[in-house]
Design an enzyme around this catalytic site. Structure first.
Site: not given
Ligand code: ITT
Length: 210
Positions: A13, A67
């Site tokens: 991200k 998120d």
């Molecule tokens: P932060 O909260 O620290 O930002 P996180 O990985 O925990 O990091 P989220 O709670 O937003 O983030 O969870 C998002 C999930 O969806 C996570 O498993 C990501 O890898 C996935 N995800 C989000 N955007 C994506 C994308 O563009 N391509 C692939 N997977 C994605």
């Protein structure tokens, strides 16, 4: 230059957020790694607001949070806001999702992204959301990107997110849609605060957001 703390621990991200903000004269900083915000809200926007606001308050800097997650039609929108908590590694999360869908012919899904920006006192000042529709592949394809990218296929291009070049994913993706809506608001916010603009490039300079 104004510091904007990127409130994420997800390096995939982070790389995308950096590229969307590369034309803004903001100095991006990463949130302290030991600062974990519990995602207690039931919506993407709720959790983005929570992360931006809390990281801003702790660091006393502007903060941006994302998120996001994958909502699968045949699984009633799961894993949704639990996308990160669906397994401990990307491979495990993908494997669990493919097993849950098995041979179900209904492969429709959407990636959702909510972005929020908070000022140094934690007050939310900007937010945006984006959605990208696609289909869940039977098996992973491609090596680019991160997370669920290898199993998310976009019919318009006949490619999974992990088979796309970063520029194409940026144009198509949920995060790309969210930033397309956020960036004009961010620029406007800076103008409202009377931030000088460079004559030659039109790029905003010397931002002082607070
Ligand atoms: P932060 O909260 O620290 O930002 P996180 O990985 O925990 O990091 P989220 O709670 O937003 O983030 O969870 C998002 C999930 O969806 C996570 O498993 C990501 O890898 C996935 N995800 C989000 N955007 C994506 C994308 O563009 N391509 C692939 N997977 C994605």
């Amino acid at each position: 230059m104004t510091i904007l703390v990127v409130a994420t621990g997800n390096l995939g991200k982070l790389a995308e957020i950096q590229s969307y903000l590369s034309h803004f004269p903001l100095e991006l900083a990463l949130k302290p790694t030991n600062l974990e915000i519990e995602e207690t809200e039931s919506t993407f926007l709720g959790n983005a607001r929570l992360k931006a606001s809390q990281v801003a308050m702790v660091t006393h800097q502007w903060a941006i949070a994302d998120d996001s997650g994958l909502a699968v039609d045949a699984l009633d929108g799961s894993p949704g806001v639990f996308s990160a908590r669906y397994g401990t590694t990307d491979a495990e999360r993908i494997d669990r999702l493919l097993k849950a869908l098995a041979n179900n012919p209904n492969r429709g899904a959407q990636f959702v992204c909510a972005i929020a920006i908070a000022n140094p006192t934690g007050e939310l000042v900007l937010e945006a959301e984006g959605i990208c529709r696609g289909e869940i592949l039977a098996e992973p394809r491609g090596v680019n990107g991160f997370g669920y990218d290898p199993i998310f296929w976009v019919a318009e291009y006949g490619l999974s997110f992990a088979e796309m070049e970063p520029q194409l994913k940026a144009k198509t993706s949920h995060r790309g849609q969210a930033f397309a809506s956020l960036l004009p608001q961010l620029e406007q916010k800076m103008l409202n605060l009377d931030i000088p603009r460079s004559e030659e490039t039109g790029i905003l300079r010397n931002i002082k957001l607070s």
